[in-house]
Scaffold this motif. Structure first.
Motif, PDB file in Angstrom:
ATOM      1  N   LEU A 319      27.393  48.567  65.188  1.00 12.83           N
ATOM      2  CA  LEU A 319      26.992  49.811  65.852  1.00 12.83           C
ATOM      3  C   LEU A 319      25.913  49.549  66.902  1.00 12.83           C
ATOM      4  CD1 LEU A 319      26.911  52.267  62.807  1.00 12.83           C
ATOM      5  CD2 LEU A 319      28.684  52.060  64.553  1.00 12.83           C
ATOM      6  N   TYR A 320      24.933  48.734  66.568  1.00 12.51           N
ATOM      7  CA  TYR A 320      23.875  48.433  67.539  1.00 12.51           C
ATOM      8  C   TYR A 320      24.420  47.635  68.723  1.00 12.51           C
ATOM      9  CZ  TYR A 320      19.470  50.163  65.594  1.00 12.51           C
ATOM     10  OH  TYR A 320      18.423  50.969  65.186  1.00 12.51           O
ATOM     11  N   THR A 321      25.388  46.754  68.465  1.00 13.28           N
ATOM     12  CA  THR A 321      25.959  45.949  69.538  1.00 13.28           C
ATOM     13  C   THR A 321      26.641  46.836  70.581  1.00 13.28           C
ATOM     14  OG1 THR A 321      26.274  44.069  68.048  1.00 13.28           O
ATOM     15  CG2 THR A 321      27.577  44.078  70.059  1.00 13.28           C
ATOM     16  N   VAL A 360      33.358  58.101  61.814  1.00 15.14           N
ATOM     17  CA  VAL A 360      33.376  58.644  63.174  1.00 15.14           C
ATOM     18  C   VAL A 360      32.487  57.801  64.088  1.00 15.14           C
ATOM     19  CG1 VAL A 360      32.800  60.645  64.598  1.00 15.14           C
ATOM     20  CG2 VAL A 360      33.904  60.980  62.378  1.00 15.14           C
ATOM     21  N   LEU A 361      31.326  57.383  63.592  1.00 19.72           N
ATOM     22  CA  LEU A 361      30.430  56.548  64.400  1.00 19.72           C
ATOM     23  C   LEU A 361      31.111  55.242  64.788  1.00 19.72           C
ATOM     24  CD1 LEU A 361      26.939  56.934  62.648  1.00 19.72           C
ATOM     25  CD2 LEU A 361      27.928  58.286  64.509  1.00 19.72           C
ATOM     26  N   PHE A 362      31.834  54.627  63.872  1.00 17.30           N
ATOM     27  CA  PHE A 362      32.505  53.374  64.186  1.00 17.30           C
ATOM     28  C   PHE A 362      33.614  53.581  65.222  1.00 17.30           C
ATOM     29  CE2 PHE A 362      30.688  51.546  60.213  1.00 17.30           C
ATOM     30  CZ  PHE A 362      30.164  50.398  60.772  1.00 17.30           C
ATOM     31  N   GLU A 363      34.343  54.684  65.108  1.00 18.75           N
ATOM     32  CA  GLU A 363      35.373  54.964  66.111  1.00 18.75           C
ATOM     33  C   GLU A 363      34.740  55.168  67.486  1.00 18.75           C
ATOM     34  OE1 GLU A 363      38.379  57.859  65.268  1.00 18.75           O
ATOM     35  OE2 GLU A 363      38.236  57.505  63.111  1.00 18.75           O
ATOM     36  N   LEU A 364      33.653  55.907  67.518  1.00 24.47           N
ATOM     37  CA  LEU A 364      32.964  56.147  68.786  1.00 24.47           C
ATOM     38  C   LEU A 364      32.397  54.853  69.347  1.00 24.47           C
ATOM     39  CD1 LEU A 364      31.966  58.062  70.946  1.00 24.47           C
ATOM     40  CD2 LEU A 364      30.081  58.732  69.434  1.00 24.47           C
ATOM     41  N   ALA A 365      31.841  54.005  68.466  1.00 18.44           N
ATOM     42  CA  ALA A 365      31.326  52.710  68.919  1.00 18.44           C
ATOM     43  C   ALA A 365      32.436  51.867  69.533  1.00 18.44           C
ATOM     44  CB  ALA A 365      30.678  51.965  67.756  1.00 18.44           C
ATOM     45  N   GLY A 366      33.649  51.929  68.964  1.00 20.43           N
ATOM     46  CA  GLY A 366      34.782  51.216  69.534  1.00 20.43           C
ATOM     47  C   GLY A 366      35.099  51.693  70.940  1.00 20.43           C
ATOM     48  N   GLU A 367      35.014  53.007  71.155  1.00 24.50           N
ATOM     49  CA  GLU A 367      35.239  53.548  72.490  1.00 24.50           C
ATOM     50  C   GLU A 367      34.154  53.098  73.459  1.00 24.50           C
ATOM     51  OE1 GLU A 367      37.743  55.338  73.854  1.00 24.50           O
ATOM     52  OE2 GLU A 367      38.791  54.856  71.998  1.00 24.50           O
ATOM     53  N   VAL A 368      32.913  53.078  72.997  1.00 19.98           N
ATOM     54  CA  VAL A 368      31.812  52.638  73.854  1.00 19.98           C
ATOM     55  C   VAL A 368      31.985  51.170  74.234  1.00 19.98           C
ATOM     56  CG1 VAL A 368      29.305  52.243  73.954  1.00 19.98           C
ATOM     57  CG2 VAL A 368      30.201  54.357  72.941  1.00 19.98           C
ATOM     58  N   ASN A 369      32.409  50.358  73.293  1.00 22.34           N
ATOM     59  CA  ASN A 369      32.632  48.939  73.595  1.00 22.34           C
ATOM     60  C   ASN A 369      33.681  48.763  74.689  1.00 22.34           C
ATOM     61  OD1 ASN A 369      30.789  47.606  71.884  1.00 22.34           O
ATOM     62  ND2 ASN A 369      32.147  47.873  70.116  1.00 22.34           N
TER      63      ASN A 369
END
Length: 456
Positions: A319-321, A360-369
């Protein structure tokens, strides 16, 4: 509509506050005779998240979490250490605040101490005696007469006829019934004591919370919480005392968090699997511990092992990455109509479903990546902030403390030496430096001609 599981009714219910827009919540806190353990961390963090979600949902929250600062364990531990009970209490409270700070807990609205409410306890005891629900005994103690309260057992589901079935109940000639419990203890030499209408003494444990909750929240309030182990007898006795004295419902919703097990077994000093928060902070970052707790539903039992904590560390690192290297705009608040935010809210409104919210946070983090979109990254940070996560600079978390390993300066020097070796096409030296850093627990990430690093 926010729904929560009510231990009293054993079902999920829509939350309807007594006073619209306001939440009054009391949670049983620490008995301050020793360092808090990892089971306490579960309880403290669970209700911190609940507190945060009510606030994020627009409620004006009054959150009371008490401190028990007079108790048999405190008196015994102080005597063992050769210090006063007061000195032990102050030392332990300071340790507790240091540990809860490391876990990212917000301070409650009020943090009353039992010894500040002796008068309130005596008032409740007097009412109970006048109503025939308590009695002074010949030994100077005052007891609650459980058979005089018709609703006894409604929280735990236990009845007086089957209570402790198959177990021996200690016979006390001073009690009218073996299940009666003490409200006021007669003074013993060398122990802290206060004057009362029944002689010098000190309060029993259960009466403390009835007095402190009444003082700060009134005779009837919204939510009472604590660890699952407090459901009986502590919370059952609180109901009997408070409703017996005031003649009305004490609490609308009762909430209890699940246990932490260690390697599949209940944590116990006798089993050698007992860990204080301070112990675990010696090996893991406080936010990693918080993430480990928050990613499970508060009512579920949680297994605690080094492997599971390492997995939590890797998850939080992912998440931080996602936020690394992005210049985020200032927060303008969460748009709850955003699809990710709406799913997060739906999860939290369903009995504080943090495990689904974390997904949900992990899915959003995937989109941000993939997108490197700063607005999506801002939303990720804001949603995580509701859970008390991802509020540090990503570099500060990912590069962490050196401990006994390489310092940041040493790592940067080795990265530069590797860069020089690659420029000179000295691939063997470049690989040697990378292997050296890997062995030291440093992960290198090469991208677009630059190298970033983090601690594994």
């Amino acid at each position: 509509m926010l729904n929560l599981y009510n231990t009293l009714t054993r079902q999920k219910e829509a939350f309807n506050p007594i006073e619209p827009g306001k939440v009054k919540m009391y949670v049983c806190g620490m008995t301050v005779y020793d360092l808090c353990h990892i089971g306490h961390a579960r309880m403290l963090t669970a209700f911190d998240v609940i507190y945060r979600w009510f606030a994020a949902s627009g409620y004006d929250v009054t959150y009371v979490r008490n401190i028990t600062d007079i108790d048999d364990k405190i008196i015994k531990r102080a005597a063992e250490r050769g210090i006063s009970a007061e000195a032990l209490v102050e030392e332990t409270i300071a340790d507790m605040h240091a540990d809860t700070g490391a876990l990212g807990l917000l301070r409650p609205t009020f943090e009353p101490r039992a010894t500040q409410h002796i008068g309130g306890m005596q008032d409740i005891i007097s009412k109970l005696i006048s109503r025939g629900k308590a009695y002074p005994a010949a030994n100077g103690d005052v007891y609650y007469a459980v058979r005089e309260f018709d609703g006894y057992g409604k929280l735990s589901g236990k009845t007086l006829d089957n209570l402790r079935a198959g177990e021996r109940v200690e016979v006390d000639p001073n009690k009218r019934d073996a299940h009666d419990f003490v409200l006021w203890k007669a003074a013993k030499p060398g122990e802290p004591q206060w004057q009362s209408p029944w002689g010098a003494g000190r309060p029993g444990w259960h009466i403390e919370c009835s007095a402190m909750s009444c003082h700060h929240l009134g005779e009837h309030f919204d939510i009472h919480g604590g660890g699952e182990d407090l459901q009986f007898p502590h919370h059952e006795n609180e109901i009997a005392q408070s409703e017996g004295a005031h003649g009305q419902q004490y609490v609308n919703y009762w909430m209890h968090n699940g246990f932490i097990n260690v390697d599949g077994e209940k944590m116990s000093k006798s089993l050698g699997n007992f860990f204080t928060i301070r112990d675990v902070l010696g090996h893991f970052d406080g936010e990693v511990i918080r993430f480990f707790i928050v990613r499970s539903h508060y009512r579920s039992p949680v297994n605690f092992t080094d492997g599971i904590l390492n997995d939590a560390k890797q998850g939080l690192t992912r998440l931080y990455t996602a936020l690394r290297g992005l210049a985020l705009p200032a927060s303008s608040g969460i748009d709850w109509n955003n699809p990710y935010a709406a799913r997060f809210k739906a999860a939290m409104d369903d009995d504080f479903g943090t495990s689904e919210a974390i997904s949900v946070l992990f899915e959003l983090a995937g989109e941000v990546n993939k997108s490197r979109d700063v607005q999506q990254a801002r939303l990720l940070k804001d949603l995580a902030g509701v859970l008390g996560l991802l509020q540090r600079d990503p570099e500060a978390f990912l590069q962490g403390e050196a401990g006994d390993g390489l310092s940041a300066e040493q790592i940067e020097a080795l990265i530069q030496a590797r860069k020089d070796a690659r420029a000179a096409k000295d691939w063997a030296e470049s690989d040697r430096i990378r292997d050296q850093l890997t062995a030291a627990g440093i992960v290198l990430e090469d991208s677009a001609g630059t190298t970033t690093w983090r601690r594994a």
